[in-house]
Design a protein around this motif. Sequence first.
Motif, PDB file in Angstrom:
ATOM      1  N   SER A  57       0.713  -1.357  -0.122  1.00  0.00           N
ATOM      2  CA  SER A  57      -0.002  -0.048   0.120  1.00  0.00           C
ATOM      3  C   SER A  57       0.857   1.194   0.100  1.00  0.00           C
ATOM      4  O   SER A  57       0.470   2.234  -0.327  1.00  0.00           O
ATOM      5  CB  SER A  57      -0.919  -0.002   1.237  1.00  0.00           C
ATOM      6  N   SER A 107      -6.205  -2.058   0.409  1.00  0.00           N
ATOM      7  CA  SER A 107      -6.623  -2.641   1.557  1.00  0.00           C
ATOM      8  C   SER A 107      -6.881  -3.983   1.576  1.00  0.00           C
ATOM      9  O   SER A 107      -7.482  -4.488   0.722  1.00  0.00           O
ATOM     10  CB  SER A 107      -8.143  -1.927   1.864  1.00  0.00           C
ATOM     11  N   GLU A 155      -8.209  -2.748   8.602  1.00  0.00           N
ATOM     12  CA  GLU A 155      -7.641  -2.249   7.478  1.00  0.00           C
ATOM     13  C   GLU A 155      -6.159  -2.519   7.566  1.00  0.00           C
ATOM     14  O   GLU A 155      -5.488  -2.409   8.576  1.00  0.00           O
ATOM     15  CB  GLU A 155      -7.897  -0.788   7.026  1.00  0.00           C
ATOM     16  N   SER A 156      -5.611  -2.908   6.387  1.00  0.00           N
ATOM     17  CA  SER A 156      -4.100  -3.095   6.272  1.00  0.00           C
ATOM     18  C   SER A 156      -3.373  -1.787   6.209  1.00  0.00           C
ATOM     19  O   SER A 156      -2.171  -1.740   6.586  1.00  0.00           O
ATOM     20  CB  SER A 156      -3.652  -4.051   5.488  1.00  0.00           C
TER      21      SER A 156
END
Length: 206
Positions: free
Chosen positions: A52, A167, A204-205
Amino acid sequence: MSTTSTILVATTATGWTATAAIAVHLFKRVHLDALTGLGNRDALEIQARHASRTRRGGAVGVLLIDVDQFKAVNDTHGHAAGNHVLRTLASRLADARLPGELPIRLHGDEFALWLGRVPSGERGRHVAARRAHAIRAALAMPITVNGVRLSIAASVGAHTLPARGVSLSALLAGADAAMYAAKRGGRLTSLPTTGRLRDHDDRESA
Protein backbone atom coordinates in the motif's frame (compact mmCIF):
# COMPACT_ATOMS: atom_id res chain seq x y z
CA MET A 1 43.44 -10.41 24.44
CA SER A 2 43.19 -10.91 28.21
CA THR A 3 41.16 -13.67 29.80
CA THR A 4 38.66 -11.12 31.11
CA SER A 5 38.20 -9.62 27.63
CA THR A 6 37.75 -13.06 26.11
CA ILE A 7 35.05 -13.92 28.64
CA LEU A 8 33.32 -10.57 28.00
CA VAL A 9 33.31 -11.12 24.24
CA ALA A 10 32.04 -14.67 24.64
CA THR A 11 29.31 -13.54 27.03
CA THR A 12 28.25 -10.75 24.68
CA ALA A 13 28.16 -13.14 21.73
CA THR A 14 26.16 -15.65 23.73
CA GLY A 15 23.74 -12.94 24.83
CA TRP A 16 23.27 -11.76 21.24
CA THR A 17 22.64 -15.32 20.08
CA ALA A 18 20.07 -15.85 22.82
CA THR A 19 18.36 -12.54 21.97
CA ALA A 20 18.26 -13.45 18.27
CA ALA A 21 16.80 -16.87 19.09
CA ILE A 22 14.10 -15.26 21.23
CA ALA A 23 13.31 -12.79 18.45
CA VAL A 24 12.94 -15.61 15.92
CA HIS A 25 10.71 -17.54 18.33
CA LEU A 26 8.50 -14.51 18.92
CA PHE A 27 8.27 -13.78 15.19
CA LYS A 28 7.15 -17.34 14.48
CA ARG A 29 4.63 -17.19 17.29
CA VAL A 30 3.12 -13.96 16.01
CA HIS A 31 3.32 -14.49 12.24
CA LEU A 32 3.09 -18.26 11.64
CA ASP A 33 0.14 -20.62 11.90
CA ALA A 34 0.86 -23.21 14.60
CA LEU A 35 -0.78 -26.16 12.81
CA THR A 36 0.58 -25.77 9.28
CA GLY A 37 3.66 -23.57 9.60
CA LEU A 38 2.30 -21.20 6.94
CA GLY A 39 2.06 -17.48 7.47
CA ASN A 40 -1.03 -16.25 9.30
CA ARG A 41 -3.26 -13.21 8.77
CA ASP A 42 -0.75 -10.95 10.52
CA ALA A 43 1.89 -11.98 7.98
CA LEU A 44 -0.58 -11.26 5.17
CA GLU A 45 -1.31 -7.83 6.60
CA ILE A 46 2.40 -7.01 6.60
CA GLN A 47 2.57 -7.78 2.87
CA ALA A 48 -0.48 -5.61 2.18
CA ARG A 49 0.88 -2.71 4.24
CA HIS A 50 4.16 -2.78 2.31
CA ALA A 51 2.29 -2.88 -0.99
CA SER A 52 0.00 0.00 0.00
CA ARG A 53 2.97 2.32 0.54
CA THR A 54 4.38 1.93 -2.94
CA ARG A 55 4.82 4.96 -5.16
CA ARG A 56 4.89 2.80 -8.25
CA GLY A 57 1.93 1.81 -10.37
CA GLY A 58 0.71 -1.71 -10.90
CA ALA A 59 -1.56 -3.90 -8.86
CA VAL A 60 -1.41 -6.67 -6.28
CA GLY A 61 -3.42 -9.85 -6.12
CA VAL A 62 -4.58 -12.48 -3.67
CA LEU A 63 -6.22 -15.89 -3.91
CA LEU A 64 -8.72 -17.10 -1.33
CA ILE A 65 -8.98 -20.87 -0.98
CA ASP A 66 -11.70 -22.82 0.81
CA VAL A 67 -11.64 -26.62 1.19
CA ASP A 68 -14.91 -28.05 -0.09
CA GLN A 69 -16.88 -30.30 2.29
CA PHE A 70 -14.18 -30.10 4.95
CA LYS A 71 -16.71 -30.41 7.79
CA ALA A 72 -17.61 -33.85 6.47
CA VAL A 73 -13.96 -34.92 6.81
CA ASN A 74 -13.92 -33.90 10.47
CA ASP A 75 -17.34 -35.39 11.19
CA THR A 76 -16.60 -38.71 9.48
CA HIS A 77 -12.91 -39.27 10.18
CA GLY A 78 -12.22 -37.09 13.23
CA HIS A 79 -10.24 -33.93 13.89
CA ALA A 80 -6.88 -35.66 13.72
CA ALA A 81 -7.66 -36.68 10.15
CA GLY A 82 -8.87 -33.16 9.43
CA ASN A 83 -5.62 -31.72 10.73
CA HIS A 84 -3.66 -34.13 8.54
CA VAL A 85 -5.62 -32.92 5.51
CA LEU A 86 -4.94 -29.28 6.40
CA ARG A 87 -1.22 -29.89 6.86
CA THR A 88 -1.04 -31.76 3.57
CA LEU A 89 -2.85 -28.98 1.71
CA ALA A 90 -0.61 -26.39 3.35
CA SER A 91 2.47 -28.28 2.16
CA ARG A 92 1.09 -28.46 -1.38
CA LEU A 93 0.27 -24.76 -1.35
CA ALA A 94 3.79 -23.93 -0.18
CA ASP A 95 5.31 -26.15 -2.88
CA ALA A 96 3.17 -24.52 -5.58
CA ARG A 97 4.05 -20.93 -4.76
CA LEU A 98 6.09 -18.81 -7.13
CA PRO A 99 8.80 -16.30 -6.16
CA GLY A 100 7.21 -13.34 -4.40
CA GLU A 101 4.11 -15.29 -3.36
CA LEU A 102 3.25 -16.06 0.27
CA PRO A 103 1.01 -18.98 1.34
CA ILE A 104 -1.27 -18.20 4.28
CA ARG A 105 -3.65 -20.09 6.53
CA LEU A 106 -6.32 -17.61 7.58
CA HIS A 107 -8.33 -19.90 9.86
CA GLY A 108 -10.09 -23.26 9.82
CA ASP A 109 -10.08 -24.66 6.30
CA GLU A 110 -9.53 -21.28 4.66
CA PHE A 111 -6.21 -20.44 3.06
CA ALA A 112 -4.89 -17.55 1.00
CA LEU A 113 -2.04 -17.00 -1.40
CA TRP A 114 -0.57 -13.52 -1.59
CA LEU A 115 0.39 -13.10 -5.24
CA GLY A 116 2.31 -9.88 -4.78
CA ARG A 117 2.64 -7.48 -7.70
CA VAL A 118 0.72 -8.24 -10.89
CA PRO A 119 0.07 -6.12 -14.00
CA SER A 120 -2.67 -3.52 -13.85
CA GLY A 121 -6.17 -4.03 -15.16
CA GLU A 122 -7.28 -6.97 -17.24
CA ARG A 123 -3.78 -8.41 -17.63
CA GLY A 124 -3.43 -8.67 -13.86
CA ARG A 125 -6.81 -10.33 -13.52
CA HIS A 126 -5.78 -12.92 -16.10
CA VAL A 127 -2.54 -13.59 -14.22
CA ALA A 128 -4.47 -14.08 -10.97
CA ALA A 129 -7.02 -16.36 -12.67
CA ARG A 130 -4.24 -18.53 -14.12
CA ARG A 131 -2.65 -18.84 -10.70
CA ALA A 132 -6.03 -19.80 -9.25
CA HIS A 133 -6.39 -22.63 -11.79
CA ALA A 134 -2.86 -23.85 -11.05
CA ILE A 135 -3.37 -23.79 -7.28
CA ARG A 136 -6.69 -25.61 -7.47
CA ALA A 137 -5.05 -28.35 -9.54
CA ALA A 138 -2.12 -28.59 -7.10
CA LEU A 139 -4.49 -29.09 -4.16
CA ALA A 140 -6.89 -31.50 -5.86
CA MET A 141 -4.92 -34.75 -5.56
CA PRO A 142 -6.43 -37.35 -3.18
CA ILE A 143 -5.11 -37.59 0.38
CA THR A 144 -4.83 -40.91 2.23
CA VAL A 145 -5.78 -40.81 5.92
CA ASN A 146 -5.57 -43.99 8.00
CA GLY A 147 -5.72 -46.09 4.86
CA VAL A 148 -8.73 -44.22 3.49
CA ARG A 149 -8.31 -42.34 0.21
CA LEU A 150 -10.10 -39.00 0.41
CA SER A 151 -10.97 -36.95 -2.65
CA ILE A 152 -10.19 -33.34 -1.82
CA ALA A 153 -11.25 -30.30 -3.80
CA ALA A 154 -10.96 -26.60 -3.08
CA SER A 155 -12.77 -23.54 -4.36
CA VAL A 156 -10.47 -20.68 -5.30
CA GLY A 157 -11.31 -17.02 -5.84
CA ALA A 158 -8.91 -14.43 -7.24
CA HIS A 159 -8.94 -10.65 -6.89
CA THR A 160 -6.61 -7.79 -7.79
CA LEU A 161 -6.53 -4.11 -6.84
CA PRO A 162 -4.19 -1.17 -7.50
CA ALA A 163 -1.21 -1.54 -5.16
CA ARG A 164 -1.01 2.00 -3.88
CA GLY A 165 -3.20 2.44 -0.81
CA VAL A 166 -4.53 -1.10 -1.14
CA SER A 167 -6.79 -2.44 1.63
CA LEU A 168 -6.36 -6.06 2.63
CA SER A 169 -10.01 -6.25 3.63
CA ALA A 170 -11.08 -5.09 0.16
CA LEU A 171 -8.74 -7.58 -1.51
CA LEU A 172 -10.07 -10.46 0.58
CA ALA A 173 -13.66 -9.34 0.07
CA GLY A 174 -13.26 -9.47 -3.70
CA ALA A 175 -11.58 -12.86 -3.54
CA ASP A 176 -14.29 -14.08 -1.18
CA ALA A 177 -17.03 -13.09 -3.62
CA ALA A 178 -15.18 -14.79 -6.46
CA MET A 179 -14.65 -17.92 -4.40
CA TYR A 180 -18.34 -18.28 -3.56
CA ALA A 181 -19.27 -17.70 -7.18
CA ALA A 182 -16.89 -20.57 -7.97
CA LYS A 183 -18.60 -22.78 -5.38
CA ARG A 184 -22.03 -22.03 -6.82
CA GLY A 185 -20.96 -22.47 -10.41
CA GLY A 186 -18.53 -25.33 -9.90
CA ARG A 187 -15.78 -23.42 -11.63
CA LEU A 188 -13.01 -20.93 -10.90
CA THR A 189 -13.76 -17.29 -11.39
CA SER A 190 -12.38 -13.83 -10.80
CA LEU A 191 -14.86 -11.02 -10.17
CA PRO A 192 -14.16 -7.28 -10.51
CA THR A 193 -16.08 -6.48 -7.33
CA THR A 194 -15.38 -6.08 -3.64
CA GLY A 195 -18.34 -8.36 -2.87
CA ARG A 196 -19.19 -9.65 0.60
CA LEU A 197 -16.59 -10.46 3.19
CA ARG A 198 -17.38 -13.68 5.04
CA ASP A 199 -15.52 -14.75 8.16
CA HIS A 200 -13.01 -11.90 8.00
CA ASP A 201 -12.70 -8.98 10.37
CA ASP A 202 -12.98 -5.35 9.29
CA ARG A 203 -9.41 -4.31 10.11
CA GLU A 204 -7.73 -2.30 7.41
CA SER A 205 -4.15 -3.10 6.51
CA ALA A 206 -3.11 0.39 5.42
